[in-house]
Design a protein around this motif. Structure first.
Motif, PDB file in Angstrom:
ATOM      1  N   ARG A   2      -8.138  29.234 -12.650  1.00 34.44           N
ATOM      2  CA  ARG A   2      -7.176  28.117 -12.620  1.00 34.44           C
ATOM      3  C   ARG A   2      -5.822  28.552 -13.165  1.00 34.44           C
TER       4      ARG A   2
ATOM      5  N   SER B 131      -4.241  30.588 -10.361  1.00 36.13           N
ATOM      6  CA  SER B 131      -3.808  29.668  -9.310  1.00 36.13           C
ATOM      7  C   SER B 131      -2.522  28.951  -9.720  1.00 36.13           C
TER       8      SER B 131
ATOM      9  N   ASN C 167       1.078  29.271  -7.844  1.00 36.52           N
ATOM     10  CA  ASN C 167       1.802  28.081  -7.357  1.00 36.52           C
ATOM     11  C   ASN C 167       3.265  28.101  -7.779  1.00 36.52           C
TER      12      ASN C 167
ATOM     13  N   ASP D 222      -6.721  21.080 -13.352  1.00 40.51           N
ATOM     14  CA  ASP D 222      -5.521  21.789 -12.889  1.00 40.51           C
ATOM     15  C   ASP D 222      -4.240  21.233 -13.509  1.00 40.51           C
TER      16      ASP D 222
END
Length: 157
Positions: free
Chosen positions: A58, A61, A65, A135
């Protein structure tokens, strides 16, 4: 005149969520300013739980992003780190207590041990561990790290 290299070590409990995010964010800020040759940047854990592991999926990720990659592998802080790094910036009071305890066993260490959040212009002192969160919690960590790292980088060293 040669520029002295400054150094910063970001620290959290396991070195798989908060500190690798802070390290990657700070590294990008420094790179964007073409100041890579002026900083030595790393991150580490208070614990030895995750040594050798990649950051939490996470965390990776979240960084992706925001256009940031990292190849960091978790490591535990060492006694040498207290003498090598100018700054050791940690995420919460528990990290701070552990670091102060470890540093008390080292003579003449030079590192300034502080909370990364002490640089947050929004005054959010504690960067909460997102490990058991979702998230959005990782995004919150990213935003806190970004604000705090920008402020830390802008101050005279």
């Amino acid at each position: 005149m040669a520029c002295e290299v400054k150094s910063v070590l970001f620290v959290c409990l396991g070195n798989i969520c908060r500190s690798p995010i802070a390290e990657a964010v700070f590294r990008k800020l420094v790179t964007d300013q073409n100041a890579e040759n002026k900083w030595m940047i790393d991150s580490a854990a208070v614990s030895d739980w995750n040594v050798g592991s990649s950051p939490d999926a996470r965390a990776l990720s979240c960084l992706r992003n925001h256009g940031i990659e990292t190849t960091h592998k978790a490591q535990q802080i060492t006694k040498d780190d207290f003498q090598t790094f100018d700054y050791i910036l940690c995420m919460d009071e528990s990290n701070l207590r552990d670091l102060k305890r470890k540093s008390s066993q080292i003579q003449n260490y030079k590192a300034r041990i502080e909370l990364l959040g002490s640089y947050d212009p929004q005054k959010q002192l504690i960067i909460e561990d997102p490990y058991y969160g979702n998230d959005e919690d990782f995004d919150t960590v990213y935003e806190q790290c970004l604000r705090s790292c920008k402020e830390f980088l802008a101050k005279p060293h």
